[in-house]
Scaffold this motif. Structure first.
Motif, PDB file in Angstrom:
ATOM      1  N   LYS A 136      51.210  49.331  18.335  1.00 26.44           N
ATOM      2  CA  LYS A 136      50.394  49.583  19.530  1.00 26.44           C
ATOM      3  C   LYS A 136      49.855  48.265  20.077  1.00 26.44           C
ATOM      4  O   LYS A 136      49.661  47.310  19.329  1.00 26.44           O
ATOM      5  CB  LYS A 136      49.208  50.505  19.197  1.00 26.44           C
ATOM      6  N   LYS A 137      49.596  48.242  21.368  1.00 31.40           N
ATOM      7  CA  LYS A 137      48.988  47.074  21.984  1.00 31.40           C
ATOM      8  C   LYS A 137      47.553  46.901  21.463  1.00 31.40           C
ATOM      9  O   LYS A 137      46.865  47.881  21.150  1.00 31.40           O
ATOM     10  CB  LYS A 137      48.957  47.217  23.504  1.00 31.40           C
ATOM     11  N   LEU A 138      47.123  45.647  21.401  1.00 33.03           N
ATOM     12  CA  LEU A 138      45.771  45.341  20.934  1.00 33.03           C
ATOM     13  C   LEU A 138      45.024  44.560  22.010  1.00 33.03           C
ATOM     14  O   LEU A 138      45.473  43.500  22.441  1.00 33.03           O
ATOM     15  CB  LEU A 138      45.814  44.526  19.638  1.00 33.03           C
ATOM     16  N   VAL A 171      41.529  48.878  20.531  1.00 34.68           N
ATOM     17  CA  VAL A 171      40.473  48.049  21.118  1.00 34.68           C
ATOM     18  C   VAL A 171      39.543  47.553  20.016  1.00 34.68           C
ATOM     19  O   VAL A 171      39.053  48.342  19.193  1.00 34.68           O
ATOM     20  CB  VAL A 171      39.652  48.819  22.169  1.00 34.68           C
ATOM     21  N   VAL A 172      39.314  46.248  20.010  1.00 35.37           N
ATOM     22  CA  VAL A 172      38.356  45.620  19.101  1.00 35.37           C
ATOM     23  C   VAL A 172      37.317  44.899  19.942  1.00 35.37           C
ATOM     24  O   VAL A 172      37.662  44.209  20.912  1.00 35.37           O
ATOM     25  CB  VAL A 172      39.044  44.606  18.157  1.00 35.37           C
ATOM     26  N   ILE A 173      36.041  45.065  19.609  1.00 34.41           N
ATOM     27  CA  ILE A 173      34.972  44.314  20.279  1.00 34.41           C
ATOM     28  C   ILE A 173      34.551  43.180  19.355  1.00 34.41           C
ATOM     29  O   ILE A 173      34.138  43.411  18.215  1.00 34.41           O
ATOM     30  CB  ILE A 173      33.755  45.198  20.599  1.00 34.41           C
ATOM     31  N   SER A 174      34.656  41.962  19.851  1.00 30.48           N
ATOM     32  CA  SER A 174      34.337  40.789  19.033  1.00 30.48           C
ATOM     33  C   SER A 174      33.024  40.158  19.495  1.00 30.48           C
ATOM     34  O   SER A 174      32.479  40.514  20.542  1.00 30.48           O
ATOM     35  CB  SER A 174      35.459  39.748  19.120  1.00 30.48           C
ATOM     36  N   VAL A 215      43.017  39.540  25.868  1.00 27.72           N
ATOM     37  CA  VAL A 215      41.575  39.367  25.682  1.00 27.72           C
ATOM     38  C   VAL A 215      40.907  39.720  27.002  1.00 27.72           C
ATOM     39  O   VAL A 215      41.295  39.219  28.064  1.00 27.72           O
ATOM     40  CB  VAL A 215      41.220  37.922  25.266  1.00 27.72           C
ATOM     41  N   LEU A 216      39.925  40.596  26.937  1.00 31.17           N
ATOM     42  CA  LEU A 216      39.178  41.047  28.109  1.00 31.17           C
ATOM     43  C   LEU A 216      37.738  40.582  27.924  1.00 31.17           C
ATOM     44  O   LEU A 216      37.063  41.005  26.978  1.00 31.17           O
ATOM     45  CB  LEU A 216      39.271  42.561  28.225  1.00 31.17           C
ATOM     46  N   THR A 217      37.250  39.715  28.814  1.00 33.05           N
ATOM     47  CA  THR A 217      35.990  39.044  28.539  1.00 33.05           C
ATOM     48  C   THR A 217      35.208  38.750  29.814  1.00 33.05           C
ATOM     49  O   THR A 217      35.773  38.714  30.917  1.00 33.05           O
ATOM     50  CB  THR A 217      36.244  37.721  27.782  1.00 33.05           C
ATOM     51  N   ILE A 218      33.926  38.540  29.648  1.00 30.80           N
ATOM     52  CA  ILE A 218      33.105  38.008  30.724  1.00 30.80           C
ATOM     53  C   ILE A 218      33.313  36.486  30.783  1.00 30.80           C
ATOM     54  O   ILE A 218      34.017  35.916  29.953  1.00 30.80           O
ATOM     55  CB  ILE A 218      31.609  38.328  30.490  1.00 30.80           C
ATOM     56  N   ASP A 219      32.692  35.848  31.763  1.00 29.95           N
ATOM     57  CA  ASP A 219      32.733  34.392  31.865  1.00 29.95           C
ATOM     58  C   ASP A 219      32.006  33.808  30.658  1.00 29.95           C
ATOM     59  O   ASP A 219      30.779  33.839  30.585  1.00 29.95           O
ATOM     60  CB  ASP A 219      32.062  33.955  33.170  1.00 29.95           C
ATOM     61  N   SER A 220      32.774  33.301  29.714  1.00 25.74           N
ATOM     62  CA  SER A 220      32.191  32.756  28.483  1.00 25.74           C
ATOM     63  C   SER A 220      33.226  31.872  27.806  1.00 25.74           C
ATOM     64  O   SER A 220      34.351  31.723  28.283  1.00 25.74           O
ATOM     65  CB  SER A 220      31.791  33.894  27.527  1.00 25.74           C
ATOM     66  N   MET A 221      32.846  31.298  26.678  1.00 24.61           N
ATOM     67  CA  MET A 221      33.777  30.484  25.900  1.00 24.61           C
ATOM     68  C   MET A 221      35.022  31.285  25.517  1.00 24.61           C
ATOM     69  O   MET A 221      36.107  30.718  25.346  1.00 24.61           O
ATOM     70  CB  MET A 221      33.058  29.958  24.655  1.00 24.61           C
TER      71      MET A 221
END
Length: 303
Positions: A136-138, A171-174, A215-221
């Protein structure tokens, strides 16, 4: 995680009085003993001019800036152009090397970070433990920031996550330990539960990103960490300027506003800490989760 980085010296912002003076003197002493050949000062903080004059380096370079006067501009052997709002910071940082004749290519190189086999295996075992399989996609999500005005509402994240899991996507939240509380709140709002990382180091997170399909993210490192490990990234921007701080090379999509909202939020990118100092950015509060879901699925199709 870069083998060519030998030392990192941290400015003691958390100290006061004698403790701060002692910490500074320790840093300066260590810097003097290193006998560096080059000082490249990327910010326009006054300490750079002081270091350039005291360290007796072979060559020094920084930026021109209207914020500093004669003392600053005479402290360095070379000066790069002032910062502007139209070019990626990756290019503007490399301007320092161009100005000192150390880099002559037209385009700055991509970020590059290699993940060790040990870290890859560690993450592989962690994913297996949490029943996340390779068939599956991650998608790995980074939702938190110490700058709260960069965040989207946790309810928006829950809707995005539920939609992705409905599509049979893992989906993993890091995040860091400081992010865990926010991540747990998002988890509680989700109908379909994602997996949360806990006690992951920065190295572990890099290895997780490298394994992910997106990777799905806000404006961050996290935006730049994903680029460095060559994983496609969707990055959400509000008050900050994606022309400067957006992903650098690789596969990516930057999401700001839908066209129907552009007139309402013509103020962005404002560079402010939320609307009227509230630390809440309405341009992110009103971001349509369907737009994020759509772009994430489009980018996943290309991986």
């Amino acid at each position: 995680m870069n083998k060519r980085v030998r030392h990192i010296f941290v400015i003691p912002r958390d100290k006061n009085g004698f403790h701060k003076i002692y910490a500074y003197s320790n840093i300066f002493k260590r810097l003097f003993n290193e006998h560096y050949d080059l000082l490249a000062h990327f910010s326009v903080d006054w300490r750079g001019a002081l270091l350039a004059r005291l360290l007796n380096v072979g060559m020094s370079v920084s930026r021109k800036t209207a914020r500093r006067g004669y003392f600053w501009h005479q402290s360095f052997d070379f000066l790069a152009p002032e910062l502007d709002t139209e070019r990626p910071m990756a290019e503007q940082d490399v301007d320092l090397l161009r100005s000192s004749n150390l880099y002559k290519k037209y385009s700055a190189p991509p970020y590059d970070l290699s993940i060790s086999s040990k870290l890859k295996n560690k993450v592989k075992l962690w994913l297996k433990k949490h029943d996340i399989h390779l068939n599956k996609k991650l998608v790995v999500i980074h939702a938190s920031s110490r700058w709260k005005f960069k965040e989207i509402p946790i309810g928006t994240w829950a809707r995005i996550i539920d939609a992705l899991i409905l599509k049979k996507i893992n989906v993993v939240i890091s995040g860091s330990q400081d992010d865990f509380q926010t991540n747990a709140l998002i988890l509680n709002l989700c109908e379909s539960k994602p997996v949360l990382t806990k006690d992951f180091s920065l190295e572990d997170t890099a290895a997780l990103y490298e394994r992910a399909d997106l990777v799905l993210t806000i404006d961050s490192m996290s935006t730049h960490l994903a680029s460095a490990v060559k994983t496609p990234v969707v990055s959400l921007f509000g008050p900050t300027n994606e022309k400067i701080w957006g992903p650098w090379k690789g596969k990516y999509k930057v999401i700001g506003l839908t066209s129907k909202d552009a007139e309402m939020f013509a103020c962005r990118p404002c560079g402010q800490e939320g609307c009227e100092g509230s630390r809440i950015s309405q341009c992110l509060v009103q971001l349509d989760p369907q737009l994020v879901i759509h772009q994430a699925l489009l980018l996943l199709k290309k991986t």
